[in-house]
Design a protein around this motif. Sequence first.
Motif, PDB file in Angstrom:
ATOM      1  N   TYR A  66      11.633  50.883  20.224  1.00 16.24           N
ATOM      2  CA  TYR A  66      12.414  51.753  19.343  1.00 16.24           C
ATOM      3  C   TYR A  66      11.808  51.803  17.943  1.00 16.24           C
ATOM      4  O   TYR A  66      11.779  52.848  17.303  1.00 16.24           O
ATOM      5  CB  TYR A  66      13.871  51.278  19.271  1.00 16.24           C
ATOM      6  N   ARG A  70      10.539  55.130  16.108  1.00 10.32           N
ATOM      7  CA  ARG A  70      11.004  55.543  14.770  1.00 10.32           C
ATOM      8  C   ARG A  70       9.825  55.728  13.827  1.00 10.32           C
ATOM      9  O   ARG A  70       9.794  56.663  13.015  1.00 10.32           O
ATOM     10  CB  ARG A  70      11.968  54.495  14.204  1.00 10.32           C
ATOM     11  N   GLY A  73       8.344  58.966  14.232  1.00 10.31           N
ATOM     12  CA  GLY A  73       9.218  60.065  13.841  1.00 10.31           C
ATOM     13  C   GLY A  73      10.087  60.618  14.958  1.00 10.31           C
ATOM     14  O   GLY A  73      10.557  61.753  14.870  1.00 10.31           O
ATOM     15  N   ALA A  74      10.324  59.842  16.006  1.00  9.88           N
ATOM     16  CA  ALA A  74      11.144  60.320  17.118  1.00  9.88           C
ATOM     17  C   ALA A  74      12.617  60.348  16.712  1.00  9.88           C
ATOM     18  O   ALA A  74      13.111  59.435  16.053  1.00  9.88           O
ATOM     19  CB  ALA A  74      10.958  59.413  18.334  1.00  9.88           C
ATOM     20  N   SER A  75      13.300  61.395  17.108  1.00  9.09           N
ATOM     21  CA  SER A  75      14.731  61.494  16.829  1.00  9.09           C
ATOM     22  C   SER A  75      15.493  60.544  17.765  1.00  9.09           C
ATOM     23  O   SER A  75      14.932  59.990  18.709  1.00  9.09           O
ATOM     24  CB  SER A  75      15.204  62.931  17.065  1.00  9.09           C
ATOM     25  N   ARG A  76      16.788  60.376  17.495  1.00  6.32           N
ATOM     26  CA  ARG A  76      17.606  59.508  18.351  1.00  6.32           C
ATOM     27  C   ARG A  76      17.652  60.035  19.778  1.00  6.32           C
ATOM     28  O   ARG A  76      17.619  59.269  20.720  1.00  6.32           O
ATOM     29  CB  ARG A  76      19.017  59.380  17.795  1.00  6.32           C
ATOM     30  N   TRP A  77      17.759  61.364  19.920  1.00  4.49           N
ATOM     31  CA  TRP A  77      17.782  61.943  21.252  1.00  4.49           C
ATOM     32  C   TRP A  77      16.464  61.687  21.976  1.00  4.49           C
ATOM     33  O   TRP A  77      16.442  61.366  23.156  1.00  4.49           O
ATOM     34  CB  TRP A  77      18.070  63.442  21.184  1.00  4.49           C
ATOM     35  N   ARG A  78      15.366  61.832  21.282  1.00  3.83           N
ATOM     36  CA  ARG A  78      14.044  61.586  21.887  1.00  3.83           C
ATOM     37  C   ARG A  78      13.896  60.119  22.268  1.00  3.83           C
ATOM     38  O   ARG A  78      13.335  59.810  23.320  1.00  3.83           O
ATOM     39  CB  ARG A  78      12.953  62.014  20.901  1.00  3.83           C
ATOM     40  N   GLN A  79      14.393  59.202  21.442  1.00  2.00           N
ATOM     41  CA  GLN A  79      14.345  57.778  21.784  1.00  2.00           C
ATOM     42  C   GLN A  79      15.160  57.502  23.044  1.00  2.00           C
ATOM     43  O   GLN A  79      14.735  56.760  23.928  1.00  2.00           O
ATOM     44  CB  GLN A  79      14.889  56.938  20.632  1.00  2.00           C
TER      45      GLN A  79
END
Length: 167
Positions: A66, A70, A73-79
């Motif tokens: 995670y 982050r 630059g991954a969004s929460r949805w992408r994570q």
Amino acid sequence: MRTIFGTVGYLNEVLVRLRLIDIPVDWVGDRVLVLGTVAAADAWKVTPLVLLILLAGLEAIPADLYEAARTDGASRWRQFSAITLPLLKPALSMAVIVRGVDAFRIFALPLALAGRGLPVLSTYAYTEYLEYGNPHTAAASSLILLVMILVAVGAYLRLAGPEEVLR
């Protein structure tokens, strides 16, 4: 569950006070409603087990993944879609299999809630053996239950892929 789903139970009291119904509903006396009532009660009964299995799966996912996502630059949805869900798939598969086998072998809950009004295969085998003295019929129905469980688990493993369950 009887105190919740009884005619003078908590569910009817809440629905009457919210003015959603005028007269109490007989949740376990109606042949149409009893199946949904038993399903809801059974789901409520095993929810803690499923949540513990999923929590163990979540705890097994390294926090470094995670942090790296982050940083990239991954969004929460992408994570969630790229890390959590794929790595949680074995735990989800285990929860589905355990829950599915448990649902097939349901015995006490429909017997306690609906009595003889909702015959399921396990209560049928029990009744045939103890009340009617038919051990062969009881054994045959138990074997049918075993075959149904094996077919359901086999179908699930084929759909989910055994590598996801055996990780």
